[in-house]
Design an enzyme around this catalytic site. Structure first.
Site, PDB file in Angstrom:
ATOM      1  N   HIS A 101      79.773  -1.712 -27.869  1.00 53.12           N
ATOM      2  CA  HIS A 101      79.705  -1.521 -29.325  1.00 53.12           C
ATOM      3  C   HIS A 101      79.638  -0.041 -29.635  1.00 53.12           C
ATOM      4  O   HIS A 101      79.210   0.760 -28.804  1.00 53.12           O
ATOM      5  CB  HIS A 101      78.507  -2.256 -29.936  1.00 53.12           C
ATOM      6  CG  HIS A 101      77.207  -1.933 -29.289  1.00 53.12           C
ATOM      7  ND1 HIS A 101      76.806  -2.520 -28.110  1.00 53.12           N
ATOM      8  CD2 HIS A 101      76.218  -1.082 -29.632  1.00 53.12           C
ATOM      9  CE1 HIS A 101      75.622  -2.052 -27.754  1.00 53.12           C
ATOM     10  NE2 HIS A 101      75.243  -1.158 -28.657  1.00 53.12           N
ATOM     11  N   HIS A 103      78.099   2.644 -32.500  1.00 56.14           N
ATOM     12  CA  HIS A 103      77.188   2.816 -33.637  1.00 56.14           C
ATOM     13  C   HIS A 103      77.832   3.737 -34.666  1.00 56.14           C
ATOM     14  O   HIS A 103      78.274   4.841 -34.319  1.00 56.14           O
ATOM     15  CB  HIS A 103      75.888   3.480 -33.192  1.00 56.14           C
ATOM     16  CG  HIS A 103      75.036   2.644 -32.297  1.00 56.14           C
ATOM     17  ND1 HIS A 103      73.951   1.943 -32.762  1.00 56.14           N
ATOM     18  CD2 HIS A 103      75.093   2.412 -30.957  1.00 56.14           C
ATOM     19  CE1 HIS A 103      73.366   1.313 -31.740  1.00 56.14           C
ATOM     20  NE2 HIS A 103      74.042   1.578 -30.636  1.00 56.14           N
TER      21      HIS A 103
HETATM   22  P1  5GP Z   1      72.336  -0.219 -28.007  1.00 60.03           P
HETATM   23  O1  5GP Z   1      70.938   0.328 -27.808  1.00 60.03           O
HETATM   24  O2  5GP Z   1      72.646  -1.322 -27.038  1.00 60.03           O
HETATM   25  O3  5GP Z   1      73.391   0.852 -28.042  1.00 60.03           O
HETATM   26  O4  5GP Z   1      72.319  -0.802 -29.467  1.00 60.03           O
HETATM   27  C1  5GP Z   1      72.025  -2.114 -29.763  1.00 60.03           C
HETATM   28  C2  5GP Z   1      71.832  -2.171 -31.263  1.00 60.03           C
HETATM   29  O5  5GP Z   1      71.984  -3.500 -31.654  1.00 60.03           O
HETATM   30  C3  5GP Z   1      70.459  -1.702 -31.726  1.00 60.03           C
HETATM   31  O6  5GP Z   1      70.617  -0.651 -32.662  1.00 60.03           O
HETATM   32  C4  5GP Z   1      69.860  -2.949 -32.360  1.00 60.03           C
HETATM   33  O7  5GP Z   1      69.110  -2.660 -33.520  1.00 60.03           O
HETATM   34  C5  5GP Z   1      71.083  -3.779 -32.680  1.00 60.03           C
HETATM   35  N1  5GP Z   1      70.893  -5.215 -32.619  1.00 60.03           N
HETATM   36  C6  5GP Z   1      70.246  -5.921 -31.640  1.00 60.03           C
HETATM   37  N2  5GP Z   1      70.301  -7.240 -31.903  1.00 60.03           N
HETATM   38  C7  5GP Z   1      70.991  -7.379 -33.068  1.00 60.03           C
HETATM   39  C8  5GP Z   1      71.378  -8.521 -33.857  1.00 60.03           C
HETATM   40  O8  5GP Z   1      71.078  -9.671 -33.548  1.00 60.03           O
HETATM   41  N3  5GP Z   1      72.084  -8.258 -34.986  1.00 60.03           N
HETATM   42  C9  5GP Z   1      72.423  -6.998 -35.366  1.00 60.03           C
HETATM   43  N4  5GP Z   1      73.122  -6.861 -36.498  1.00 60.03           N
HETATM   44  N5  5GP Z   1      72.091  -5.905 -34.656  1.00 60.03           N
HETATM   45  C10 5GP Z   1      71.382  -6.091 -33.515  1.00 60.03           C
END
Ligand code: 5GP
Ligand code: ZN
Length: 136
Positions: A101, A103
């Site tokens: 993903h 951001h």
């Molecule tokens: P990472 O740390 O893996 O780059 O980012 C994961 C992101 O996914 C975090 O910013 C977290 O807040 C978001 N996130 C985790 N679970 C969910 C979810 O169920 N729905 C949404 N919309 N965001 C999520």
């Protein structure tokens, strides 16, 4: 391919409801449930790739074009004064959901969110890193 136990596969493909900002055949863009700033969103491919290393080249190209489209839209409607495009790979880099993903983080003059603390790069280390990493 989707992965059965992956929450972002389910969100991207509409099996779990989300605050969707954009959708097409390849991607869904949703608001992050733990936003760093107002408008923080995530670009999710509908297909499962764990991280950047595994990402399909065609999906990778489309993802950056979509990031640009979303950044321009957010700048226009949120009046953000800056923008971070962040993408984490692996737990050591802060990746918590193992589905690729990106951001989308609108930035405003009134918030401080340092992404890293710069260190020193000395010439010997720079030369060693260039010989190690330089792509043939
Ligand atoms: P990472 O740390 O893996 O780059 O980012 C994961 C992101 O996914 C975090 O910013 C977290 O807040 C978001 N996130 C985790 N679970 C969910 C979810 O169920 N729905 C949404 N919309 N965001 C999520
Ligand atoms: Zn997935």
């Amino acid at each position: 391919m989707k992965k059965d136990d992956c929450i972002f596969c389910k969100i991207a493909n509409g099996e779990i409801p989300s605050s969707t900002l954009y959708e097409d055949a390849d991607f869904r863009v949703v608001l992050d449930i733990g936003p760093a700033t107002k408008g923080h969103a995530l670009i999710l491919p509908k297909e499962h790739f764990e991280n950047l290393y595994e990402l399909d080249d065609a999906v990778a190209s489309k993802a950056l074009v979509l990031a640009k489209k979303m950044a321009c839209r957010m700048k226009e409607v949120l009046h953000c004064t800056g923008f971070n495009l962040v993408q984490n790979n692996g737990a050591a880099a802060g990746q918590t959901v193992m589905h690729f993903h990106m951001h989308l983080i609108p930035r405003y003059d009134d918030n401080a969110l340092p992404l890293w603390k710069p260190q020193e790069l000395n010439p010997e280390d720079a030369a060693a890193l260039v010989s190690l990493i330089r792509q043939p």
